[in-house]
Design a protein around this motif. Sequence first.
Motif, PDB file in Angstrom:
ATOM      1  N   GLY B 169       0.810  -1.212   0.000  1.00 31.35           N
ATOM      2  CA  GLY B 169       0.000   0.000   0.000  1.00 31.35           C
ATOM      3  C   GLY B 169       0.843   1.260   0.000  1.00 31.35           C
ATOM      4  N   GLY B 173       2.662   1.245  -3.414  1.00 31.42           N
ATOM      5  CA  GLY B 173       1.513   2.014  -3.872  1.00 31.42           C
ATOM      6  C   GLY B 173       0.607   1.274  -4.822  1.00 31.42           C
ATOM      7  N   TRP B 174       0.644  -0.085  -4.819  1.00 30.74           N
ATOM      8  CA  TRP B 174      -0.189  -0.828  -5.760  1.00 30.74           C
ATOM      9  C   TRP B 174      -1.640  -0.846  -5.352  1.00 30.74           C
ATOM     10  CZ3 TRP B 174       2.989  -5.966  -6.565  1.00 30.74           C
ATOM     11  CH2 TRP B 174       4.149  -5.656  -7.295  1.00 30.74           C
ATOM     12  N   PHE B 175      -1.871  -0.835  -4.041  1.00 28.73           N
ATOM     13  CA  PHE B 175      -3.230  -0.976  -3.547  1.00 28.73           C
ATOM     14  C   PHE B 175      -3.560   0.169  -2.598  1.00 28.73           C
ATOM     15  CE2 PHE B 175      -4.203  -4.935  -5.396  1.00 28.73           C
ATOM     16  CZ  PHE B 175      -3.055  -5.707  -5.377  1.00 28.73           C
ATOM     17  N   PRO B 176      -4.862   0.431  -2.430  1.00 29.67           N
ATOM     18  CA  PRO B 176      -5.255   1.535  -1.553  1.00 29.67           C
ATOM     19  C   PRO B 176      -4.929   1.226  -0.098  1.00 29.67           C
ATOM     20  CG  PRO B 176      -7.174   0.543  -2.598  1.00 29.67           C
ATOM     21  CD  PRO B 176      -6.000  -0.241  -3.037  1.00 29.67           C
ATOM     22  N   LEU B 177      -4.815   2.287   0.689  1.00 27.64           N
ATOM     23  CA  LEU B 177      -4.391   2.141   2.080  1.00 27.64           C
ATOM     24  C   LEU B 177      -5.525   1.837   3.028  1.00 27.64           C
ATOM     25  CD1 LEU B 177      -1.801   4.975   2.313  1.00 27.64           C
ATOM     26  CD2 LEU B 177      -1.392   2.557   2.544  1.00 27.64           C
ATOM     27  N   TYR B 198     -10.304  -2.713  -3.724  1.00 28.56           N
ATOM     28  CA  TYR B 198     -10.076  -2.497  -2.294  1.00 28.56           C
ATOM     29  C   TYR B 198     -10.119  -3.801  -1.521  1.00 28.56           C
ATOM     30  CZ  TYR B 198     -10.222   2.598  -2.313  1.00 28.56           C
ATOM     31  OH  TYR B 198      -9.929   3.922  -2.494  1.00 28.56           O
TER      32      TYR B 198
END
Lengths: 561, 334
Positions: B169, B173-177, B198
């Motif tokens: 995350g 930064g591949w997936f939302p936090l 998500y």
Amino acid sequence: MKKVRFSATAGALGLALLLTACSPGTSGGAQESNAAGGTPDSISLRINNATTYSRNFNIYSPSTDIAPQISLIYEPLVRRNVFKGGRLEPWLAESWEWSDGDKTVTLKLRTDVKFSDGTPMTSKDVAFTLNISLEHPELNTGGQTYVSAEATDDHTVVVKWKKPAQLDFYRFALGVTGFAPRIVPEHIWKDKDLKTWTNPDPIGTGVGKLTQFTPQQFTLETRADYWGGRFPMKTIKIVATGGDDQTKARLLKGDIDFATISWPNAEQEYMTRNPKVNVYKTFHTGGEESLLFNLAKEPFSDVNVRKALAMSMERSSLLKLAPTGQEPANACGLEPQVYAEFIAPECKPQPLDVEGAKKALADGGWTVEGGRLAKDGKSYPLSIKVVQEYANWMAYGKGMQDQWKSNLGLDVKVMAIPEENYDPQLNEGDYDMALYWTGNSNGLYSVFADQLDSDKYKPIGKDAQYQNQSRWKDASTTPLLDKLRDTVGDPAAQKEAGYQLQKVVLDQVPFSPMFTADWFVEMNQSRWVGWPETGKTDHVPHSGIGPDIVMTLKGLKPAGK
Amino acid sequence: MKRGRWRFLTKRVAFYLATSWSAITLNFLIPRLMPGDPSSVIVRQLQRQSGESVSPEAVAAIQKLFGDPRAGLLQQYWDYLVSIARLDFGLSVSRFPTPVGELLADGLPWTLMLVGATTVVAFVLGTGLGIAAGWKPGGRLDGFLSPLSTFLTAVPYFWVALIALYVFGLVLGWFPLGGGYDPDLYGRPGFLGSVLQYMVMPATTIVFSAFGGWLLGMRNMMITTVSEDYVLLGKAKGLSSGRVMFRYAARNALLPSVTGFAMAIGGVLGGALLTEIVFSYPGIGYLLYDAVSKRDYPLMQGVFLLTTLTVLLANFVADSVYVMIDPRTREAGR
């Protein structure tokens, strides 16, 4: 079949990844990017630690978990200027006058205020709002004490109390949900049952109109006909990010523009990551984090013991254990930045004075035996309570334990108490020493009445109801407090009584102020600049103190302009 | 025989009704036995948020609004039973006056979707691999999977989740936090895509941590089953390896896992707490945690009730399914 299962799972994951590539946006709350040549028109704020919001804008609910609207939708009549000792300044009320021995206040309202549905605000709305807590005492979560509120003409409201009320009028400006009366439109609220209505589409005098609501984030649009003028941003998003860890991650990623968490080591972890953009500031609240002593318990009933314990700590090295931006507090209980004109000249932060501490113990006839304080054949083990969930308090507690051990040879036990049990224990006097907040920016009376009002004395075992948890029982402070309460508008009288009370705190050490209580603010300057600076502003960019946040947002400018 | 069947069924139903009733009563009692009450929590929160002490008038008002929970316990209990019968869960205290039903309806689909889907996937994945591993114990596949699963079950879940969040995350930064969906896409095309996006990290971390347990259980059952006589008979008869593995060995070895799976389904509602906290996922696990720390009795009761009834229902279904797939229990159950 195993192969089928494998490929089914692989296929599902692959599909998800594919969709990742396809769908726009990387995370919630991201605002329109500041592309070359374009200006941002939206700002994202994180204002509390909720993970989800419910679409409930009933501001009479005492709950702090409903959708927060932080003065962007419903506004109070007055605001406090934190930097001027909490002095009241106009907001929806333009001016006010006291009469009848300070028991009546006549409020003159602004004439240019419109609700977000276009209806003008008049004294009818204000009177209606103020009468809600009279008609439904159980909804009076602001603790208002007036007995009547009447509109005498379109823009004048007269509010009456039974006793001189300059101090009680401060409750018209206090902090968050339910405290200050916030003006609601009479034509919408008049037939609603406030104990069941959730007000899903709020209409207020504030700049924001709700345009979109999801439990993770809701969006307010700033309206052109707001009485305070045009705002530089078109939309304001209130984002629910959950706890501190998630918020820090979102701040580092640059997703949100504003947050209010305390961040130990913010210098290295946040600011140095992106020095021009990531800003972390602290603003003094006017209160302190203090060491409370249980005055009704041996050995803390002896002023020499209290002095010794207070003098044998070095506050600046304790702060290094959890550097959040707080500073050592003034030993008299008044914070200099907020109460500059009221501080007595002999007041400054308590320095480390081991010799003085040892002398105080000797004066009281105390000796240290086996880590405990002993006198007349009795020995007392000491302990200090801190809230388990506050990382900085845990660090301070441990540091204090170390310092008392090395400076005085005392073995003080640190007890970590879960947050929800802390107040009940302090209220019942179930503690030796404890870290707690004292003071605030509500004026001198409020600062000192908190712990020095003997009338509120409750013996150990009885619920102190959040007042005088120290169990102070010296009637000499009561006339001084009365004087402070009755002379709210008279700075000279306030100063005089204030000096004497400060002397009490300095000499008697009923509690020992340790560190300034601060508001912590994180700001992101990649999209918006013009955030207030300490010493150059008349409002604090924090969402917990009334309309100050409104003033902050209005004063911003798009970055790069 | 028919009468026996009916008696069996009625006995089971009566048992489950009695269990439901005691669950409901405990749901009512236990929150009230905890120290603290809703009004003191609210007062403390107000104090914390504003940094100032709450005036005595305000404290009195709040206590009046939420009442003293210890007054009239029996009356409260009766009111509670009546409102349950009408499916009226009351108003939440911590989000007063939002109805509890609304909060549950908001959070339930997310938890069901996330935890339901991942439980099924973890079960299918783990059991499937367990069958393969247990068929040839000590073989290459088993030698790889068993230590891996043991390791994975020992790793604490929240550690996996936090590391995944940090690496995928924040760093990559591949997936939302955090969150369940992109709020800017709510009600617009692309919403479903963002929901899946998500869901990837929470779901993957759950499956990653959970499938090991299923794998080991299935594998161990397979090992004992594989040494049974009827498996030897099947092989001797000349049936294909796969057929013996699935129709003879696995089918018998599966029985304890089925019971376990039913229990896991029952635990879906309460099971996603850590996930929801780490990933800020908007389900009811976090709602329950919040309700408990805020002594929000109505909300707590609502979630507890849903959870206990779901568990009981899952157990009931599991019992019935068990009877159906294993003929031996039918004989014993008279």
